[in-house]
Design a protein around this motif. Structure first.
Motif, PDB file in Angstrom:
ATOM      1  N   LEU A  78      33.191  70.827 -25.025  1.00 41.57           N
ATOM      2  CA  LEU A  78      33.718  72.188 -24.918  1.00 41.57           C
ATOM      3  C   LEU A  78      34.976  72.354 -25.765  1.00 41.57           C
ATOM      4  O   LEU A  78      35.154  73.384 -26.438  1.00 41.57           O
ATOM      5  CB  LEU A  78      34.014  72.505 -23.450  1.00 41.57           C
ATOM      6  CG  LEU A  78      34.603  73.899 -23.160  1.00 41.57           C
ATOM      7  CD1 LEU A  78      33.634  74.990 -23.593  1.00 41.57           C
ATOM      8  CD2 LEU A  78      34.952  74.028 -21.686  1.00 41.57           C
ATOM      9  N   ILE A  79      35.839  71.361 -25.749  1.00 45.14           N
ATOM     10  CA  ILE A  79      37.046  71.410 -26.575  1.00 45.14           C
ATOM     11  C   ILE A  79      36.690  71.414 -28.052  1.00 45.14           C
ATOM     12  O   ILE A  79      37.270  72.166 -28.857  1.00 45.14           O
ATOM     13  CB  ILE A  79      37.964  70.226 -26.230  1.00 45.14           C
ATOM     14  CG1 ILE A  79      38.496  70.373 -24.798  1.00 45.14           C
ATOM     15  CG2 ILE A  79      39.112  70.111 -27.211  1.00 45.14           C
ATOM     16  CD1 ILE A  79      39.268  69.172 -24.300  1.00 45.14           C
ATOM     17  N   LEU A  80      35.708  70.595 -28.447  1.00 45.61           N
ATOM     18  CA  LEU A  80      35.253  70.584 -29.837  1.00 45.61           C
ATOM     19  C   LEU A  80      34.671  71.939 -30.232  1.00 45.61           C
ATOM     20  O   LEU A  80      34.921  72.433 -31.342  1.00 45.61           O
ATOM     21  CB  LEU A  80      34.214  69.484 -30.033  1.00 45.61           C
ATOM     22  CG  LEU A  80      33.576  69.386 -31.428  1.00 45.61           C
ATOM     23  CD1 LEU A  80      34.634  69.114 -32.488  1.00 45.61           C
ATOM     24  CD2 LEU A  80      32.505  68.303 -31.454  1.00 45.61           C
ATOM     25  N   ALA A  81      33.911  72.557 -29.334  1.00 45.98           N
ATOM     26  CA  ALA A  81      33.343  73.873 -29.625  1.00 45.98           C
ATOM     27  C   ALA A  81      34.438  74.919 -29.803  1.00 45.98           C
ATOM     28  O   ALA A  81      34.327  75.811 -30.662  1.00 45.98           O
ATOM     29  CB  ALA A  81      32.394  74.283 -28.505  1.00 45.98           C
ATOM     30  N   CYS A  95      35.479  70.667 -46.278  1.00 43.26           N
ATOM     31  CA  CYS A  95      35.299  71.784 -45.330  1.00 43.26           C
ATOM     32  C   CYS A  95      36.077  71.593 -44.028  1.00 43.26           C
ATOM     33  O   CYS A  95      35.854  72.346 -43.065  1.00 43.26           O
ATOM     34  CB  CYS A  95      33.811  71.959 -45.014  1.00 43.26           C
ATOM     35  SG  CYS A  95      32.799  72.337 -46.460  1.00 43.26           S
ATOM     36  N   LYS A  96      36.959  70.601 -43.975  1.00 45.05           N
ATOM     37  CA  LYS A  96      37.850  70.359 -42.836  1.00 45.05           C
ATOM     38  C   LYS A  96      37.093  70.034 -41.552  1.00 45.05           C
ATOM     39  O   LYS A  96      37.570  70.304 -40.443  1.00 45.05           O
ATOM     40  CB  LYS A  96      38.770  71.557 -42.609  1.00 45.05           C
ATOM     41  CG  LYS A  96      39.689  71.853 -43.787  1.00 45.05           C
ATOM     42  CD  LYS A  96      40.615  73.015 -43.486  1.00 45.05           C
ATOM     43  CE  LYS A  96      41.541  73.279 -44.661  1.00 45.05           C
ATOM     44  NZ  LYS A  96      42.470  74.413 -44.392  1.00 45.05           N
ATOM     45  N   VAL A  97      35.921  69.442 -41.704  1.00 47.04           N
ATOM     46  CA  VAL A  97      35.192  69.003 -40.513  1.00 47.04           C
ATOM     47  C   VAL A  97      35.909  67.817 -39.863  1.00 47.04           C
ATOM     48  O   VAL A  97      36.038  67.750 -38.631  1.00 47.04           O
ATOM     49  CB  VAL A  97      33.747  68.628 -40.875  1.00 47.04           C
ATOM     50  CG1 VAL A  97      32.998  68.132 -39.648  1.00 47.04           C
ATOM     51  CG2 VAL A  97      33.028  69.818 -41.478  1.00 47.04           C
ATOM     52  N   ALA A  98      36.396  66.902 -40.691  1.00 49.09           N
ATOM     53  CA  ALA A  98      37.111  65.739 -40.167  1.00 49.09           C
ATOM     54  C   ALA A  98      38.390  66.159 -39.449  1.00 49.09           C
ATOM     55  O   ALA A  98      38.761  65.566 -38.426  1.00 49.09           O
ATOM     56  CB  ALA A  98      37.440  64.776 -41.308  1.00 49.09           C
ATOM     57  N   LEU A  99      39.062  67.195 -39.966  1.00 54.24           N
ATOM     58  CA  LEU A  99      40.281  67.682 -39.320  1.00 54.24           C
ATOM     59  C   LEU A  99      39.978  68.264 -37.940  1.00 54.24           C
ATOM     60  O   LEU A  99      40.701  68.002 -36.968  1.00 54.24           O
ATOM     61  CB  LEU A  99      40.947  68.737 -40.202  1.00 54.24           C
ATOM     62  CG  LEU A  99      42.261  69.332 -39.689  1.00 54.24           C
ATOM     63  CD1 LEU A  99      43.322  68.243 -39.589  1.00 54.24           C
ATOM     64  CD2 LEU A  99      42.735  70.464 -40.599  1.00 54.24           C
ATOM     65  N   ALA A 100      38.897  69.030 -37.847  1.00 52.78           N
ATOM     66  CA  ALA A 100      38.506  69.605 -36.547  1.00 52.78           C
ATOM     67  C   ALA A 100      38.125  68.512 -35.550  1.00 52.78           C
ATOM     68  O   ALA A 100      38.513  68.563 -34.375  1.00 52.78           O
ATOM     69  CB  ALA A 100      37.350  70.580 -36.738  1.00 52.78           C
ATOM     70  N   LEU A 157      35.922  74.338 -33.267  1.00 47.58           N
ATOM     71  CA  LEU A 157      35.004  74.779 -34.318  1.00 47.58           C
ATOM     72  C   LEU A 157      34.838  76.290 -34.329  1.00 47.58           C
ATOM     73  O   LEU A 157      34.535  76.879 -35.378  1.00 47.58           O
ATOM     74  CB  LEU A 157      33.643  74.100 -34.120  1.00 47.58           C
ATOM     75  CG  LEU A 157      33.616  72.587 -34.352  1.00 47.58           C
ATOM     76  CD1 LEU A 157      32.233  72.030 -34.038  1.00 47.58           C
ATOM     77  CD2 LEU A 157      34.000  72.245 -35.786  1.00 47.58           C
ATOM     78  N   TYR A 158      35.026  76.940 -33.169  1.00 44.47           N
ATOM     79  CA  TYR A 158      34.938  78.399 -33.121  1.00 44.47           C
ATOM     80  C   TYR A 158      36.047  79.040 -33.952  1.00 44.47           C
ATOM     81  O   TYR A 158      35.852  80.105 -34.554  1.00 44.47           O
ATOM     82  CB  TYR A 158      35.015  78.863 -31.669  1.00 44.47           C
ATOM     83  CG  TYR A 158      35.005  80.361 -31.509  1.00 44.47           C
ATOM     84  CD1 TYR A 158      33.813  81.083 -31.648  1.00 44.47           C
ATOM     85  CD2 TYR A 158      36.179  81.064 -31.229  1.00 44.47           C
ATOM     86  CE1 TYR A 158      33.794  82.457 -31.511  1.00 44.47           C
ATOM     87  CE2 TYR A 158      36.166  82.442 -31.085  1.00 44.47           C
ATOM     88  CZ  TYR A 158      34.979  83.131 -31.228  1.00 44.47           C
ATOM     89  OH  TYR A 158      34.970  84.496 -31.101  1.00 44.47           O
ATOM     90  N   LYS A 159      37.209  78.381 -33.974  1.00 42.79           N
ATOM     91  CA  LYS A 159      38.319  78.879 -34.775  1.00 42.79           C
ATOM     92  C   LYS A 159      38.182  78.501 -36.248  1.00 42.79           C
ATOM     93  O   LYS A 159      38.935  79.000 -37.088  1.00 42.79           O
ATOM     94  CB  LYS A 159      39.642  78.324 -34.232  1.00 42.79           C
ATOM     95  CG  LYS A 159      39.991  78.799 -32.827  1.00 42.79           C
ATOM     96  CD  LYS A 159      40.290  80.285 -32.806  1.00 42.79           C
ATOM     97  CE  LYS A 159      40.719  80.732 -31.421  1.00 42.79           C
ATOM     98  NZ  LYS A 159      41.045  82.181 -31.386  1.00 42.79           N
ATOM     99  N   MET A 160      37.232  77.619 -36.554  1.00 42.15           N
ATOM    100  CA  MET A 160      37.010  77.160 -37.939  1.00 42.15           C
ATOM    101  C   MET A 160      35.525  77.301 -38.254  1.00 42.15           C
ATOM    102  O   MET A 160      34.768  76.328 -38.189  1.00 42.15           O
ATOM    103  CB  MET A 160      37.477  75.711 -38.093  1.00 42.15           C
ATOM    104  CG  MET A 160      38.922  75.478 -37.668  1.00 42.15           C
ATOM    105  SD  MET A 160      39.389  73.733 -37.612  1.00 42.15           S
ATOM    106  CE  MET A 160      39.298  73.307 -39.350  1.00 42.15           C
TER     107      MET A 160
END
Length: 223
Positions: A117-120, A177-182, A123-126
């Motif tokens: 849920l925290i990851l979602a 794409c900043k996936v690692a940052l998220a 990712l919702y903000k990105m």
């Protein structure tokens, strides 16, 4: 009057005693009796080193991962007796360590769902990172299907080369794409929530509602 030592006395190891208390349902006793005598006698540097060496995943097993999630409102956040009976500041490092290990074993699936849920939320903000993560998962699934269809496992050199190229493409997409940052921020936030909740949550059994039993006893028997 002093009692002489009994050479035939048996001593029960602490691990075995804690296991017996856990299996018998005396979780409150485990939580209340976790006193760190060595930490009281040691200095602040020893306490800090003991705190940094705590590993909440030490006792986690595959059986814990297969357990179903418990009730969120009836056990995970509250034991049914109110916040004062469900949370408290740990009195010692031993109690903190014991709570973290035990709560992680009991609420493993809940912590996993909470991390997702925290990851979602991150990712919702990105949205770009979200689309990139979905593309990466779809790309690896397509690679797996094509590898099985074309029988690339029988050609180790070609298979390893293709996997290496796929890893490089994945790393570029995750970095650009900043996936690692998220994922990094979601992991840090999830780990912080896990540490805070598992250390403050008391080890106790949830309160079972008694109104169901009373209602069942008051019901007349049908013939």
């Amino acid at each position: 009057m002093a009692f002489s030592a009994n050479p035939l006395s048996l001593s029960l190891p602490q691990r075995a005693f804690e296991t017996w208390l856990r299996d018998s349902g005396y979780l409150e006793i485990i939580d209340e009796c976790a006193i760190d005598e060595s930490a009281k006698a040691a200095g602040g540097s020893s306490k800090l080193s003991s705190l940094l060496t705590i590993n909440p995943f030490a006792k986690l097993t595959t059986e814990d991962l297969s357990r179903d999630a418990v009730s969120w409102t009836g056990e995970f956040f509250d034991s049914g007796l109110g916040p004062a009976h469900s949370y408290s500041w740990p009195s010692s490092i031993t109690q903190m360590k014991l709570r973290m290990e035990e709560n992680l074993k009991r609420y493993t699936r809940n912590y996993i769902y909470l991390s997702l849920l925290i990851l979602a939320c991150f990712l919702y903000k990105m949205p770009v990172a979200l689309l990139s993560l979905i593309s990466i998962l779809a790309f690896w699934d397509m690679l797996r299907v094509c590898s099985n269809k074309w029988g690339l496992v029988n050609y180790p050199a070609s298979h390893q080369t293709l996997v290496l190229i796929a890893k490089l493409v994945t790393a570029i997409i995750m970095f650009y794409c900043k996936v690692a940052l998220a994922l990094c921020w979601a992991g840090i936030f999830s780990f912080t929530v896990l540490i805070v909740h598992s250390s403050l949550r008391k080890i106790n059994n949830p309160k079972k509602p008694a109104h169901k039993e009373k209602h069942h006893k008051l019901q007349p028997r049908r013939k």
